[in-house]
Design an enzyme around this catalytic site. Structure first.
Site, PDB file in Angstrom:
ATOM      1  N   SER A 234       1.162  -1.274  -0.007  1.00 38.52           N
ATOM      2  CA  SER A 234      -0.421   0.059   0.084  1.00 38.52           C
ATOM      3  C   SER A 234       0.470   1.018   0.135  1.00 38.52           C
ATOM      4  CB  SER A 234      -1.088  -0.126   0.972  1.00 38.52           C
ATOM      5  OG  SER A 234      -1.995   0.920   1.187  1.00 38.52           O
ATOM      6  N   ASP A 452      -8.207  -4.144  -6.612  1.00 42.02           N
ATOM      7  CA  ASP A 452      -7.636  -3.236  -5.817  1.00 42.02           C
ATOM      8  C   ASP A 452      -9.262  -2.653  -5.207  1.00 42.02           C
ATOM      9  OD1 ASP A 452      -6.064  -2.172  -3.348  1.00 42.02           O
ATOM     10  OD2 ASP A 452      -5.149  -3.630  -4.021  1.00 42.02           O
ATOM     11  N   HIS A 482      -7.646  -5.535  -1.165  1.00 37.25           N
ATOM     12  CA  HIS A 482      -6.187  -5.038  -0.760  1.00 37.25           C
ATOM     13  C   HIS A 482      -4.739  -6.048  -0.731  1.00 37.25           C
ATOM     14  CE1 HIS A 482      -4.192  -0.957  -0.472  1.00 37.25           C
ATOM     15  NE2 HIS A 482      -3.896  -1.480   0.262  1.00 37.25           N
TER      16      HIS A 482
END
Length: 513
Positions: A234, A452, A482
Protein backbone atom coordinates in the site's frame (compact mmCIF):
# COMPACT_ATOMS: atom_id res chain seq x y z
CA UNK A 1 -12.42 14.01 12.01
CA UNK A 2 -12.27 10.29 11.33
CA UNK A 3 -9.42 8.73 9.43
CA UNK A 4 -10.74 8.22 5.95
CA UNK A 5 -9.75 6.13 3.05
CA UNK A 6 -6.15 7.09 2.57
CA UNK A 7 -3.66 4.20 2.16
CA UNK A 8 -3.95 1.64 4.89
CA UNK A 9 -2.29 -1.66 5.69
CA UNK A 10 -4.07 -4.66 4.27
CA UNK A 11 -2.86 -6.87 7.11
CA UNK A 12 -4.20 -4.50 9.74
CA UNK A 13 -7.57 -4.25 8.02
CA UNK A 14 -7.90 -8.00 7.62
CA UNK A 15 -6.70 -8.73 11.13
CA UNK A 16 -9.08 -6.28 12.75
CA UNK A 17 -11.99 -7.68 10.80
CA UNK A 18 -11.18 -11.17 12.00
CA UNK A 19 -10.98 -10.00 15.57
CA UNK A 20 -13.93 -7.67 15.80
CA UNK A 21 -16.67 -8.62 13.35
CA UNK A 22 9.75 12.26 -1.48
CA UNK A 23 11.64 14.92 -1.39
CA UNK A 24 13.78 15.85 1.60
CA UNK A 25 12.74 18.59 3.96
CA UNK A 26 15.00 21.07 2.23
CA UNK A 27 13.88 20.38 -1.35
CA UNK A 28 12.81 23.31 -3.50
CA UNK A 29 12.09 21.68 -6.85
CA UNK A 30 9.55 23.46 -9.03
CA UNK A 31 8.61 20.47 -11.15
CA UNK A 32 5.97 19.21 -8.73
CA UNK A 33 7.95 16.07 -7.99
CA UNK A 34 9.82 17.60 -5.10
CA UNK A 35 13.00 15.53 -5.13
CA UNK A 36 16.38 16.47 -6.45
CA UNK A 37 19.19 17.26 -4.08
CA UNK A 38 21.16 14.09 -3.46
CA UNK A 39 20.82 12.81 0.10
CA UNK A 40 23.69 13.47 2.47
CA UNK A 41 24.19 9.71 2.69
CA UNK A 42 24.14 8.87 -1.01
CA UNK A 43 26.53 6.04 -1.82
CA UNK A 44 26.53 4.68 1.73
CA UNK A 45 25.52 6.25 5.04
CA UNK A 46 29.02 6.09 6.49
CA UNK A 47 30.26 8.61 3.93
CA UNK A 48 27.95 11.39 5.02
CA UNK A 49 27.13 10.76 8.66
CA UNK A 50 28.85 11.24 11.98
CA UNK A 51 30.36 8.01 13.28
CA UNK A 52 27.91 8.01 16.21
CA UNK A 53 25.19 7.24 13.66
CA UNK A 54 27.05 5.35 10.93
CA UNK A 55 28.87 3.03 13.31
CA UNK A 56 26.12 2.42 15.86
CA UNK A 57 25.40 -1.14 16.98
CA UNK A 58 21.87 -2.35 17.59
CA UNK A 59 21.20 -3.79 21.03
CA UNK A 60 18.51 -6.41 20.41
CA UNK A 61 16.40 -7.29 23.44
CA UNK A 62 12.95 -8.38 24.53
CA UNK A 63 9.97 -6.70 22.86
CA UNK A 64 7.24 -5.16 24.96
CA UNK A 65 3.58 -4.61 24.18
CA UNK A 66 2.93 -2.01 21.50
CA UNK A 67 0.11 0.43 20.91
CA UNK A 68 -2.78 -1.91 20.10
CA UNK A 69 -0.88 -5.23 20.25
CA UNK A 70 0.49 -7.48 23.02
CA UNK A 71 4.17 -8.38 23.30
CA UNK A 72 5.18 -10.87 20.57
CA UNK A 73 6.80 -14.24 21.17
CA UNK A 74 10.40 -14.89 22.11
CA UNK A 75 11.51 -15.26 18.48
CA UNK A 76 11.03 -11.51 18.09
CA UNK A 77 13.66 -9.06 19.30
CA UNK A 78 13.51 -5.29 19.42
CA UNK A 79 16.10 -2.51 19.24
CA UNK A 80 16.43 1.25 18.84
CA UNK A 81 18.12 2.99 15.91
CA UNK A 82 19.23 6.62 16.13
CA UNK A 83 18.64 8.78 13.03
CA UNK A 84 19.01 12.52 12.37
CA UNK A 85 15.97 14.64 13.14
CA UNK A 86 16.81 16.67 10.03
CA UNK A 87 18.64 14.81 7.28
CA UNK A 88 19.94 18.13 5.95
CA UNK A 89 21.82 18.50 9.26
CA UNK A 90 22.92 14.96 10.15
CA UNK A 91 25.32 16.21 12.80
CA UNK A 92 22.44 17.82 14.74
CA UNK A 93 19.66 16.46 16.95
CA UNK A 94 18.64 12.81 16.65
CA UNK A 95 15.46 10.81 17.19
CA UNK A 96 14.93 7.14 18.05
CA UNK A 97 13.29 4.58 15.77
CA UNK A 98 11.89 1.35 17.20
CA UNK A 99 12.79 -1.82 15.23
CA UNK A 100 11.60 -5.42 15.45
CA UNK A 101 13.28 -8.51 13.98
CA UNK A 102 12.97 -12.27 13.76
CA UNK A 103 16.05 -14.00 12.37
CA UNK A 104 15.88 -16.26 9.33
CA UNK A 105 14.56 -19.71 10.21
CA UNK A 106 16.79 -21.62 7.77
CA UNK A 107 20.54 -21.94 7.27
CA UNK A 108 20.84 -20.37 3.81
CA UNK A 109 20.36 -16.77 4.94
CA UNK A 110 20.30 -13.97 2.34
CA UNK A 111 20.07 -11.01 4.72
CA UNK A 112 17.39 -8.73 6.11
CA UNK A 113 14.08 -7.95 4.44
CA UNK A 114 12.41 -4.75 5.60
CA UNK A 115 8.62 -4.51 5.60
CA UNK A 116 6.40 -1.43 5.57
CA UNK A 117 2.69 -2.21 5.83
CA UNK A 118 1.22 1.08 4.71
CA UNK A 119 -0.81 3.87 6.21
CA UNK A 120 1.16 6.03 6.07
CA UNK A 121 1.63 5.62 9.78
CA UNK A 122 1.09 1.91 10.24
CA UNK A 123 3.07 0.33 13.07
CA UNK A 124 5.59 -2.26 11.94
CA UNK A 125 6.16 -3.36 15.54
CA UNK A 126 2.57 -4.47 15.96
CA UNK A 127 2.00 -5.74 12.39
CA UNK A 128 5.20 -7.66 11.59
CA UNK A 129 4.58 -10.56 14.00
CA UNK A 130 1.02 -10.92 12.71
CA UNK A 131 2.25 -10.97 9.11
CA UNK A 132 5.00 -13.51 9.72
CA UNK A 133 2.81 -16.50 8.83
CA UNK A 134 2.08 -14.94 5.43
CA UNK A 135 5.81 -14.37 4.90
CA UNK A 136 6.88 -17.77 6.25
CA UNK A 137 8.57 -18.81 2.98
CA UNK A 138 10.55 -15.57 2.87
CA UNK A 139 11.38 -16.02 6.55
CA UNK A 140 13.37 -19.15 5.78
CA UNK A 141 16.14 -17.10 4.18
CA UNK A 142 15.51 -13.55 5.41
CA UNK A 143 15.48 -11.91 8.79
CA UNK A 144 12.03 -10.31 8.90
CA UNK A 145 12.53 -6.69 9.99
CA UNK A 146 10.08 -3.85 10.43
CA UNK A 147 9.88 -0.62 12.36
CA UNK A 148 7.65 2.21 13.44
CA UNK A 149 8.60 5.04 11.06
CA UNK A 150 9.40 8.46 12.48
CA UNK A 151 6.32 10.06 14.04
CA UNK A 152 4.63 6.66 14.44
CA UNK A 153 3.89 4.69 17.60
CA UNK A 154 7.06 3.81 19.49
CA UNK A 155 9.21 6.01 17.20
CA UNK A 156 8.51 9.47 18.56
CA UNK A 157 4.82 8.97 17.79
CA UNK A 158 2.75 12.13 17.38
CA UNK A 159 -0.63 12.19 19.13
CA UNK A 160 -2.78 15.12 18.05
CA UNK A 161 -5.88 14.50 20.18
CA UNK A 162 -6.98 12.69 23.29
CA UNK A 163 -9.23 9.67 23.03
CA UNK A 164 -12.18 11.71 24.29
CA UNK A 165 -11.54 14.38 21.68
CA UNK A 166 -11.37 11.76 18.93
CA UNK A 167 -14.69 10.26 19.98
CA UNK A 168 -16.28 13.70 20.21
CA UNK A 169 -15.17 14.42 16.64
CA UNK A 170 -17.20 11.43 15.45
CA UNK A 171 -20.22 13.72 15.61
CA UNK A 172 -18.73 16.01 12.94
CA UNK A 173 -20.38 15.52 9.54
CA UNK A 174 -17.59 14.93 7.04
CA UNK A 175 -19.92 15.30 4.06
CA UNK A 176 -21.49 18.60 5.13
CA UNK A 177 -24.89 19.53 3.70
CA UNK A 178 -25.37 22.97 5.26
CA UNK A 179 -23.17 26.04 5.85
CA UNK A 180 -23.18 25.28 9.58
CA UNK A 181 -22.01 21.69 9.01
CA UNK A 182 -19.36 22.91 6.58
CA UNK A 183 -18.07 25.43 9.12
CA UNK A 184 -17.92 22.74 11.82
CA UNK A 185 -16.12 20.34 9.48
CA UNK A 186 -13.33 22.73 8.58
CA UNK A 187 -13.04 24.08 12.11
CA UNK A 188 -12.50 20.54 13.33
CA UNK A 189 -9.89 19.96 10.59
CA UNK A 190 -7.97 23.08 11.59
CA UNK A 191 -8.13 22.13 15.27
CA UNK A 192 -6.64 18.73 14.46
CA UNK A 193 -3.66 20.37 12.78
CA UNK A 194 -3.12 22.63 15.77
CA UNK A 195 -3.08 19.59 18.05
CA UNK A 196 -0.49 17.92 15.83
CA UNK A 197 1.68 21.04 15.92
CA UNK A 198 1.51 21.20 19.71
CA UNK A 199 2.40 17.52 20.04
CA UNK A 200 4.95 17.16 17.26
CA UNK A 201 6.89 20.41 17.59
CA UNK A 202 9.98 20.40 15.35
CA UNK A 203 9.39 16.77 14.37
CA UNK A 204 6.25 17.73 12.42
CA UNK A 205 8.41 19.11 9.59
CA UNK A 206 10.59 15.97 9.42
CA UNK A 207 8.24 13.01 9.03
CA UNK A 208 8.07 12.97 5.23
CA UNK A 209 8.30 9.88 3.06
CA UNK A 210 11.76 10.98 1.91
CA UNK A 211 12.94 11.36 5.50
CA UNK A 212 11.82 7.80 6.18
CA UNK A 213 13.46 6.52 2.99
CA UNK A 214 16.76 7.93 4.24
CA UNK A 215 16.15 6.31 7.61
CA UNK A 216 15.75 3.01 5.76
CA UNK A 217 19.13 3.28 4.12
CA UNK A 218 20.84 3.94 7.44
CA UNK A 219 18.90 0.95 8.79
CA UNK A 220 20.20 -1.19 5.92
CA UNK A 221 23.76 -0.08 6.65
CA UNK A 222 23.54 -0.70 10.40
CA UNK A 223 21.93 -4.11 9.83
CA UNK A 224 24.95 -5.00 7.70
CA UNK A 225 23.20 -5.47 4.37
CA UNK A 226 25.03 -4.30 1.22
CA UNK A 227 21.72 -4.09 -0.64
CA UNK A 228 18.18 -3.18 0.42
CA UNK A 229 15.72 -6.07 0.31
CA UNK A 230 12.26 -4.66 0.94
CA UNK A 231 8.56 -5.54 0.85
CA UNK A 232 6.25 -2.52 0.66
CA UNK A 233 2.47 -2.78 0.87
CA UNK A 234 0.00 0.00 0.00
CA UNK A 235 1.61 3.32 1.04
CA UNK A 236 4.74 1.22 1.56
CA UNK A 237 4.98 1.03 -2.24
CA UNK A 238 5.33 4.80 -2.48
CA UNK A 239 7.98 4.65 0.24
CA UNK A 240 9.78 1.92 -1.71
CA UNK A 241 9.64 3.93 -4.92
CA UNK A 242 11.05 7.01 -3.21
CA UNK A 243 13.81 4.88 -1.67
CA UNK A 244 14.71 3.48 -5.09
CA UNK A 245 14.92 7.00 -6.51
CA UNK A 246 17.20 8.23 -3.74
CA UNK A 247 19.38 5.10 -3.55
CA UNK A 248 19.14 3.27 -6.90
CA UNK A 249 22.55 1.61 -6.51
CA UNK A 250 21.52 0.17 -3.14
CA UNK A 251 18.39 -1.56 -4.46
CA UNK A 252 18.41 -5.31 -3.97
CA UNK A 253 15.10 -7.18 -4.25
CA UNK A 254 12.16 -4.83 -3.81
CA UNK A 255 8.54 -6.02 -3.90
CA UNK A 256 5.81 -3.39 -4.20
CA UNK A 257 2.30 -4.82 -3.60
CA UNK A 258 -1.01 -2.87 -3.66
CA UNK A 259 0.64 -0.01 -5.48
CA UNK A 260 0.02 3.70 -4.94
CA UNK A 261 -0.13 5.66 -8.20
CA UNK A 262 2.97 7.92 -8.19
CA UNK A 263 1.57 10.07 -11.01
CA UNK A 264 -1.51 11.19 -9.06
CA UNK A 265 -1.65 14.33 -6.92
CA UNK A 266 -3.86 14.62 -3.83
CA UNK A 267 -7.06 15.16 -5.84
CA UNK A 268 -6.04 12.43 -8.27
CA UNK A 269 -5.58 9.96 -5.42
CA UNK A 270 -9.02 10.82 -4.07
CA UNK A 271 -10.55 10.19 -7.49
CA UNK A 272 -8.61 6.94 -7.85
CA UNK A 273 -9.89 5.70 -4.53
CA UNK A 274 -13.45 6.80 -5.24
CA UNK A 275 -13.27 4.69 -8.40
CA UNK A 276 -11.52 1.80 -6.67
CA UNK A 277 -13.97 1.50 -3.82
CA UNK A 278 -16.95 1.82 -6.14
CA UNK A 279 -15.53 -0.98 -8.28
CA UNK A 280 -15.11 -3.15 -5.21
CA UNK A 281 -18.65 -2.30 -4.07
CA UNK A 282 -20.00 -3.17 -7.52
CA UNK A 283 -18.23 -6.53 -7.40
CA UNK A 284 -19.58 -7.15 -3.90
CA UNK A 285 -23.13 -6.29 -4.98
CA UNK A 286 -22.88 -8.57 -8.00
CA UNK A 287 -21.75 -11.39 -5.71
CA UNK A 288 -24.99 -11.01 -3.75
CA UNK A 289 -27.15 -11.01 -6.89
CA UNK A 290 -27.86 -7.27 -6.82
CA UNK A 291 -27.67 -4.78 -9.64
CA UNK A 292 -24.68 -2.53 -8.80
CA UNK A 293 -26.49 0.70 -9.73
CA UNK A 294 -29.59 -0.10 -7.69
CA UNK A 295 -27.56 -1.58 -4.83
CA UNK A 296 -25.33 1.50 -4.64
CA UNK A 297 -28.34 3.79 -4.61
CA UNK A 298 -29.85 1.74 -1.78
CA UNK A 299 -26.68 2.14 0.30
CA UNK A 300 -26.49 5.86 -0.52
CA UNK A 301 -30.09 6.26 0.65
CA UNK A 302 -29.28 4.40 3.86
CA UNK A 303 -26.39 6.78 4.54
CA UNK A 304 -28.69 9.76 3.98
CA UNK A 305 -31.20 8.39 6.50
CA UNK A 306 -28.43 7.83 9.02
CA UNK A 307 -27.25 11.41 8.40
CA UNK A 308 -30.71 12.65 9.33
CA UNK A 309 -31.08 10.31 12.31
CA UNK A 310 -28.08 8.30 13.61
CA UNK A 311 -28.83 4.67 14.46
CA UNK A 312 -28.95 3.17 17.92
CA UNK A 313 -26.36 0.54 18.78
CA UNK A 314 -25.84 -1.99 21.54
CA UNK A 315 -23.65 0.61 23.32
CA UNK A 316 -24.42 4.15 24.42
CA UNK A 317 -22.90 5.46 21.15
CA UNK A 318 -24.84 6.26 18.01
CA UNK A 319 -23.90 5.22 14.50
CA UNK A 320 -23.39 8.49 12.62
CA UNK A 321 -23.18 8.80 8.86
CA UNK A 322 -19.41 9.23 9.16
CA UNK A 323 -19.04 6.02 11.15
CA UNK A 324 -21.42 4.15 8.85
CA UNK A 325 -19.37 5.15 5.81
CA UNK A 326 -16.17 3.99 7.51
CA UNK A 327 -17.82 0.71 8.47
CA UNK A 328 -18.81 0.07 4.85
CA UNK A 329 -15.29 0.78 3.60
CA UNK A 330 -13.45 -1.73 5.78
CA UNK A 331 -14.99 -5.02 4.52
CA UNK A 332 -14.20 -4.00 0.94
CA UNK A 333 -10.49 -4.50 1.66
CA UNK A 334 -10.92 -8.28 1.58
CA UNK A 335 -13.36 -10.49 -0.33
CA UNK A 336 -13.50 -12.84 2.65
CA UNK A 337 -15.14 -10.02 4.60
CA UNK A 338 -17.99 -9.42 2.18
CA UNK A 339 -20.43 -11.59 4.18
CA UNK A 340 -19.70 -9.37 7.20
CA UNK A 341 -20.72 -6.35 5.14
CA UNK A 342 -23.98 -8.05 4.14
CA UNK A 343 -24.83 -8.74 7.77
CA UNK A 344 -23.96 -5.21 8.85
CA UNK A 345 -26.01 -3.56 6.09
CA UNK A 346 -29.03 -5.77 6.76
CA UNK A 347 -28.89 -4.89 10.46
CA UNK A 348 -28.61 -1.18 9.67
CA UNK A 349 -31.64 -1.36 7.39
CA UNK A 350 -33.50 -2.77 10.40
CA UNK A 351 -32.36 0.15 12.56
CA UNK A 352 -29.43 -1.49 14.39
CA UNK A 353 -26.08 0.21 13.80
CA UNK A 354 -24.02 -2.06 16.08
CA UNK A 355 -22.28 -4.10 13.36
CA UNK A 356 -21.29 -1.09 11.24
CA UNK A 357 -20.06 0.67 14.37
CA UNK A 358 -17.85 -2.30 15.24
CA UNK A 359 -16.39 -2.24 11.73
CA UNK A 360 -15.75 1.50 11.95
CA UNK A 361 -14.05 1.06 15.31
CA UNK A 362 -11.80 -1.61 13.79
CA UNK A 363 -10.83 0.69 10.94
CA UNK A 364 -10.20 3.57 13.35
CA UNK A 365 -8.24 1.22 15.67
CA UNK A 366 -10.45 1.88 18.70
CA UNK A 367 -10.59 -0.78 21.42
CA UNK A 368 -13.52 -1.64 23.68
CA UNK A 369 -12.25 0.72 26.36
CA UNK A 370 -12.40 3.67 23.96
CA UNK A 371 -8.65 3.91 23.39
CA UNK A 372 -7.31 4.73 19.92
CA UNK A 373 -3.86 4.02 18.53
CA UNK A 374 -1.76 6.83 17.07
CA UNK A 375 -2.23 5.52 13.51
CA UNK A 376 -4.94 8.06 12.70
CA UNK A 377 -2.61 10.87 13.77
CA UNK A 378 0.63 9.79 12.12
CA UNK A 379 -1.19 8.93 8.90
CA UNK A 380 -2.25 12.52 8.57
CA UNK A 381 0.97 14.22 9.68
CA UNK A 382 2.98 12.22 7.12
CA UNK A 383 0.62 12.63 4.17
CA UNK A 384 0.07 16.34 4.85
CA UNK A 385 3.82 16.95 4.96
CA UNK A 386 4.17 15.10 1.65
CA UNK A 387 1.20 16.67 -0.20
CA UNK A 388 1.75 20.15 -1.55
CA UNK A 389 -1.67 20.34 -3.20
CA UNK A 390 -4.19 21.87 -0.77
CA UNK A 391 -7.63 22.45 -2.35
CA UNK A 392 -9.72 25.13 -0.66
CA UNK A 393 -13.24 24.40 0.62
CA UNK A 394 -14.61 26.25 -2.40
CA UNK A 395 -12.51 24.17 -4.79
CA UNK A 396 -13.58 20.95 -3.10
CA UNK A 397 -17.24 21.89 -3.38
CA UNK A 398 -16.83 22.44 -7.13
CA UNK A 399 -15.32 18.95 -7.41
CA UNK A 400 -18.29 17.24 -5.75
CA UNK A 401 -20.39 16.62 -8.90
CA UNK A 402 -17.44 14.88 -10.54
CA UNK A 403 -16.83 12.73 -7.46
CA UNK A 404 -20.53 11.87 -7.11
CA UNK A 405 -20.61 10.81 -10.76
CA UNK A 406 -17.81 8.35 -10.06
CA UNK A 407 -19.58 7.01 -6.95
CA UNK A 408 -22.91 7.88 -5.32
CA UNK A 409 -21.70 6.15 -2.15
CA UNK A 410 -18.11 7.36 -1.72
CA UNK A 411 -18.01 10.51 -3.87
CA UNK A 412 -19.18 13.13 -1.39
CA UNK A 413 -16.99 11.87 1.42
CA UNK A 414 -13.81 11.68 -0.61
CA UNK A 415 -14.58 14.90 -2.48
CA UNK A 416 -14.80 16.92 0.72
CA UNK A 417 -11.75 15.10 2.06
CA UNK A 418 -9.56 16.72 -0.60
CA UNK A 419 -9.88 20.00 1.28
CA UNK A 420 -10.54 18.81 4.82
CA UNK A 421 -7.63 16.44 5.25
CA UNK A 422 -4.87 19.09 5.39
CA UNK A 423 -6.99 22.20 5.99
CA UNK A 424 -4.87 25.02 7.48
CA UNK A 425 -2.05 22.55 8.07
CA UNK A 426 0.80 24.19 10.03
CA UNK A 427 3.59 22.82 7.77
CA UNK A 428 3.89 23.27 4.00
CA UNK A 429 3.65 20.20 1.78
CA UNK A 430 6.68 19.08 -0.21
CA UNK A 431 5.52 17.81 -3.59
CA UNK A 432 2.55 17.34 -5.90
CA UNK A 433 3.63 13.81 -6.81
CA UNK A 434 6.58 11.76 -5.53
CA UNK A 435 9.65 11.15 -7.66
CA UNK A 436 10.24 7.41 -8.07
CA UNK A 437 12.42 7.18 -11.17
CA UNK A 438 15.34 4.87 -10.41
CA UNK A 439 17.68 4.62 -13.39
CA UNK A 440 20.37 2.03 -12.85
CA UNK A 441 18.48 0.19 -10.10
CA UNK A 442 18.07 -3.57 -10.12
CA UNK A 443 14.67 -4.86 -11.32
CA UNK A 444 11.82 -4.04 -8.91
CA UNK A 445 8.72 -6.26 -8.83
CA UNK A 446 5.47 -4.24 -8.98
CA UNK A 447 2.32 -6.22 -8.16
CA UNK A 448 -1.12 -4.92 -9.16
CA UNK A 449 -4.49 -6.43 -8.26
CA UNK A 450 -7.35 -5.65 -10.67
CA UNK A 451 -9.89 -5.65 -7.82
CA UNK A 452 -7.92 -3.54 -5.34
CA UNK A 453 -10.23 -0.90 -3.80
CA UNK A 454 -7.76 1.38 -2.02
CA UNK A 455 -4.93 1.42 -4.58
CA UNK A 456 -6.61 0.82 -7.95
CA UNK A 457 -4.83 -1.42 -10.43
CA UNK A 458 -3.93 1.34 -12.90
CA UNK A 459 -1.46 2.80 -10.39
CA UNK A 460 0.73 -0.30 -10.54
CA UNK A 461 1.41 0.09 -14.26
CA UNK A 462 2.20 3.77 -13.74
CA UNK A 463 4.61 2.91 -10.93
CA UNK A 464 6.38 0.36 -13.12
CA UNK A 465 6.66 2.90 -15.93
CA UNK A 466 7.94 5.69 -13.69
CA UNK A 467 10.56 3.46 -12.06
CA UNK A 468 12.02 3.22 -15.54
CA UNK A 469 12.80 0.85 -18.36
CA UNK A 470 14.26 -2.46 -17.18
CA UNK A 471 13.59 -1.44 -13.54
CA UNK A 472 9.81 -1.67 -13.01
CA UNK A 473 8.59 -5.21 -13.72
CA UNK A 474 4.80 -5.62 -13.67
CA UNK A 475 2.91 -8.61 -12.26
CA UNK A 476 -0.89 -8.59 -12.50
CA UNK A 477 -3.32 -10.58 -10.37
CA UNK A 478 -6.95 -10.75 -11.44
CA UNK A 479 -8.31 -10.86 -7.92
CA UNK A 480 -10.20 -8.96 -5.23
CA UNK A 481 -9.07 -7.10 -2.14
CA UNK A 482 -6.23 -4.84 -1.10
CA UNK A 483 -2.96 -6.54 -2.06
CA UNK A 484 -2.05 -9.81 -3.74
CA UNK A 485 0.66 -11.69 -1.81
CA UNK A 486 -0.80 -14.26 0.56
CA UNK A 487 -4.32 -13.67 -0.77
CA UNK A 488 -4.87 -17.12 -2.24
CA UNK A 489 -3.03 -17.10 -5.57
CA UNK A 490 -0.31 -19.73 -5.86
CA UNK A 491 0.81 -17.99 -9.06
CA UNK A 492 1.34 -14.66 -7.29
CA UNK A 493 3.01 -16.17 -4.24
CA UNK A 494 5.37 -18.42 -6.20
CA UNK A 495 6.38 -15.57 -8.53
CA UNK A 496 7.16 -13.23 -5.64
CA UNK A 497 8.98 -15.95 -3.71
CA UNK A 498 11.11 -16.88 -6.74
CA UNK A 499 12.09 -13.24 -7.22
CA UNK A 500 12.85 -12.57 -3.55
CA UNK A 501 14.60 -15.85 -2.80
CA UNK A 502 16.35 -16.66 -6.07
CA UNK A 503 16.45 -13.35 -7.95
CA UNK A 504 14.23 -14.79 -10.69
CA UNK A 505 12.68 -11.79 -12.46
CA UNK A 506 9.39 -12.65 -14.21
CA UNK A 507 8.55 -11.38 -17.67
CA UNK A 508 7.18 -7.85 -17.48
CA UNK A 509 3.41 -8.06 -17.84
CA UNK A 510 2.94 -11.55 -16.40
CA UNK A 511 -0.70 -12.19 -15.43
CA UNK A 512 -1.99 -14.47 -12.66
CA UNK A 513 -5.73 -15.20 -12.96
Amino acid sequence: MARFVRWTALTVAAGLLAAGCAGASDDSSDNGKGTSAPPPSAGGPASGLPSALADQKLDWGDCGATDGAPAPGDEWRCATLKVPLDWARPEGATIDLALIRSEASGDDRIGSMLFNFGGPGGSGLSTMPAYASTASTLHERYDLVSWDPRGVGASEGIRCRSDKEIQAAEAVDVSPDTPAEEEAYFRDAADFGKGCEASGGKLLAHVSTADTARDMDLMRHVLGDPKMHYFGISYGTELGGVYAHLFPKNVGRLVLDAVVDPSADAVGHAKNQTLGFQRALDDYLKSTGQDPVQGSRKIADLLKRIDAEPLATSSDRKLTQTLAFTGIVLPLYSKSSWPTLTMALEAAEEGDGSALLALADSYNERDEAGRYTTATHSQRVISCLDDRQRPTPEEAEKLLPEFEKISPVFGQFLGWDTAGWCHEWPVAGQYDTPEVSAPGAAPILVVGNTGDPATPYEGARRMADELGKDVGVMLTWKGEGHGAYGSGSDCVDSTINAYALNGTVPKDGKVCS
